[in-house]
Enzyme design. Structure first.
Site, PDB file in Angstrom:
ATOM      1  N   ASP A  24       0.806  -1.220   0.000  1.00 18.20           N
ATOM      2  CA  ASP A  24       0.000   0.000   0.000  1.00 18.20           C
ATOM      3  C   ASP A  24       0.836   1.266   0.000  1.00 18.20           C
ATOM      4  OD1 ASP A  24       0.627  -0.683   2.736  1.00 18.20           O
ATOM      5  OD2 ASP A  24      -0.850   0.801   3.375  1.00 18.20           O
ATOM      6  N   THR A 199      -9.228   2.960   7.355  1.00 19.23           N
ATOM      7  CA  THR A 199      -8.430   2.371   6.268  1.00 19.23           C
ATOM      8  C   THR A 199      -8.732   0.892   6.045  1.00 19.23           C
ATOM      9  OG1 THR A 199      -6.538   1.826   7.698  1.00 19.23           O
ATOM     10  CG2 THR A 199      -6.553   4.012   6.662  1.00 19.23           C
ATOM     11  N   MET A 250      -6.086  -0.672   1.721  1.00 16.66           N
ATOM     12  CA  MET A 250      -5.283   0.402   1.133  1.00 16.66           C
ATOM     13  C   MET A 250      -5.098   1.514   2.167  1.00 16.66           C
ATOM     14  SD  MET A 250      -4.285  -0.142  -2.068  1.00 16.66           S
ATOM     15  CE  MET A 250      -3.713  -1.703  -1.345  1.00 16.66           C
ATOM     16  N   HIS A 251      -4.321   1.195   3.211  1.00 13.55           N
ATOM     17  CA  HIS A 251      -4.138   2.134   4.311  1.00 13.55           C
ATOM     18  C   HIS A 251      -3.514   3.450   3.830  1.00 13.55           C
ATOM     19  CE1 HIS A 251      -4.960  -1.221   7.010  1.00 13.55           C
ATOM     20  NE2 HIS A 251      -3.989  -1.915   6.421  1.00 13.55           N
ATOM     21  N   ASP A 252      -2.307   3.368   3.291  1.00 12.77           N
ATOM     22  CA  ASP A 252      -1.560   4.571   2.923  1.00 12.77           C
ATOM     23  C   ASP A 252      -2.194   5.358   1.774  1.00 12.77           C
ATOM     24  OD1 ASP A 252       0.240   3.915   4.919  1.00 12.77           O
ATOM     25  OD2 ASP A 252       1.608   2.881   3.563  1.00 12.77           O
TER      26      ASP A 252
END
Length: 322
Positions: A24, A199, A250-252
Site C-alpha cells: 500500500d 483504512t 489500502m491504508h496509505d
C-alpha cells in the site's frame, strides 16, 4: 485562472517490490504522482515496513517505474528513538536492485523536511505514511515547522477500537515509534490522522487487481500482479478471516487520497495521546471524546468514517490512467 497544486513531502517506509512485503505504501506514492492536484516536492524514507535501506532502494526503483523525475529522495531514520538496537539490514534480493534504482540525494531526511518546510512557509503539506521518527526529529531540529507547515497528514493509529493482536496492541506505524507519535501530537502542528478505523474499509479485491492488469499503462499491470500476490499472501497468513480472503486494505493510499478529496472521509476534532514505552499497551491511542460545555482542547483531527466505494473509484481511475 490556473489551478494551484498541493505541494507535499511524502515520508514513507515503502516496501512495494520486495516479495512478501506490503504494497500500500507503493500505491500511495503512485497515487500522489497520478493525482493532478498534487505536486511531489520531496520523498523521504524511514524504517518501518522494511529497513530504511530497502525502503530507499525500493523507492528509487518505483520512481523509475513510474517515470517520476527531478523529485529528490532523501534517506531517513534507520530505527525508532528508543530502539536503535533493532536496526534491520536489507535482504539480498533488494540489494540486487541498488544499481538500477534512483540514487538518493545526500543528507538526512529530518534536515531536508525541516529545511523545505521553512523555505516555503504555509505551502507544504507533510504526508507521513510510515513511523513518525523523521517527522519528530524534524520538529526537534526546528520547532517552528509546527507553525510553518500547512498540515501534517498521517496514516496511523486506531482511535475508536482496539487491535486484535496483543503482541502489537497499537497500530503498526505508531507501535514502531510511539515516542515519535507522541512528540508530533504535542507539537501543536495542524494534523489530520487517517487510522485503521477507516483504512480497513478501503480495500482492493481480485476484480480490482484484474482491472489494473488489463490497463494499458506501464505501472498498472505491475501493480495488479503485486496486488494479487499480496492478497494471496495475507490469505495464507489469516486463513480463517473472510475479510482477508479476497481483498487487501489500502491504508496509505487513503491518506494520500484525502489531500484532494477531503469528502472521502469525515473527520472529528479530538484530544489524542499515545502510550509509550515497552509495556503491553505500547502504541495504543487514548482518544478523549468528551463533549459538553467545556470539552478538552483538541490536538488532532481524526477520520471517523469513509466512503469506501468512492475511494476505490478515485484510486483505480487515477492508477489505471497513469
Amino acid at each position: 485562472m490556473g489551478f494551484a497544486s498541493m505541494r507535499i513531502i511524502l515520508d514513507t517506509d515503502l516496501a512495494m517490490g520486495a516479495p512478501g512485503s506490503d504494497i500500500d505504501d507503493g500505491f500511495a506514492l503512485a497515487l500522489a504522482y497520478a493525482d493532478p492536484g498534487i505536486e511531489l516536492d520531496l520523498i523521504t524514507t524511514v524504517n518501518g515496513n522494511t529497513d530504511v535501506e530497502s525502503a530507499t532502494i525500493l523507492t528509487g526503483e518505483l520512481v523509475n517505474r513510474l517515470g517520476i523525475k527531478d523529485v529528490p529522495i532523501v534517506r531517513g531514520a534507520s530505527a525508532a528513538y528508543t530502539r536503535p538496537h533493532l536496526k534491520r539490514t536489507p535482504a539480498d534480493n533488494v540489494l540486487a536492485l541498488r544499481d538500477s534504482a534512483r540514487t538518493p540525494t545526500g543528507g538526512y531526511a529530518a534536515v531536508a523536511i525541516a529545511e523545505h518546510i521553512m523555505a516555503h512557509p504555509g505551502e507544504i503539506t507533510l504526508v507521513a505514511i510510515g513511523p513518525l521518527t523523521n517527522v519528530a526529529a524534524a520538529l526537534l531540529l526546528e520547532p517552528r515547522i509546527a507553525e510553518a507547515v500547512k498540515e501534517i497528514v498521517i496514516m496511523g493509529g486506531m482511535f475508536f477500537g482496539t487491535m486484535s493482536n496483543r503482541d502489537m496492541p497499537g497500530e503498526f506505524n505508531v507501535w514502531v515509534d510511539p515516542e515519535a507519535a507522541q512528540a508530533v501530537l504535542r507539537s501543536g502542528a495542524p494534523q489530520r490522522w487517517v487510522g485503521l478505523d477507516v483504512t480497513l474499509q478501503a480495500r482492493l479485491n481480485r476484480e480490482h487487481a484484474q482491472r489494473m492488469i488489463e490497463a494499458g499503462t506501464a505501472f498498472a499491470p505491475f501493480a495488479g500482479e503485486f496486488t494479487l500476490a499480496w492478497i494471496d499472501h495475507i490469505h495464507a497468513l489469516y486463513p480463517g478471516n473472510p475479510l482477508e480472503a479476497d481483498s487487501c486494505a489500502m491504508h496509505d493510499p487513503l491518506a494520500v487520497a484525502v489531500l484532494t478529496r477531503p469528502d472521502l472521509c469525515e473527520f472529528r476534532e479530538v484530544t489524542v495521546s499515545v502510550i509509550t514505552g515497552e509495556g503491553e499497551a505500547r502504541g495504543v491511542m487514548i482518544t478523549d471524546r468528551r463533549e459538553g460545555a467545556e470539552p478538552p482542547a483538541a490536538n488532532a483531527r481524526v477520520a471517523v468514517s469513509v466512503d469506501a466505494d468512492a475511494f476505490t473509484e478515485h484510486f483505480l481511475g487515477l492508477i489505471t490512467g497513469l
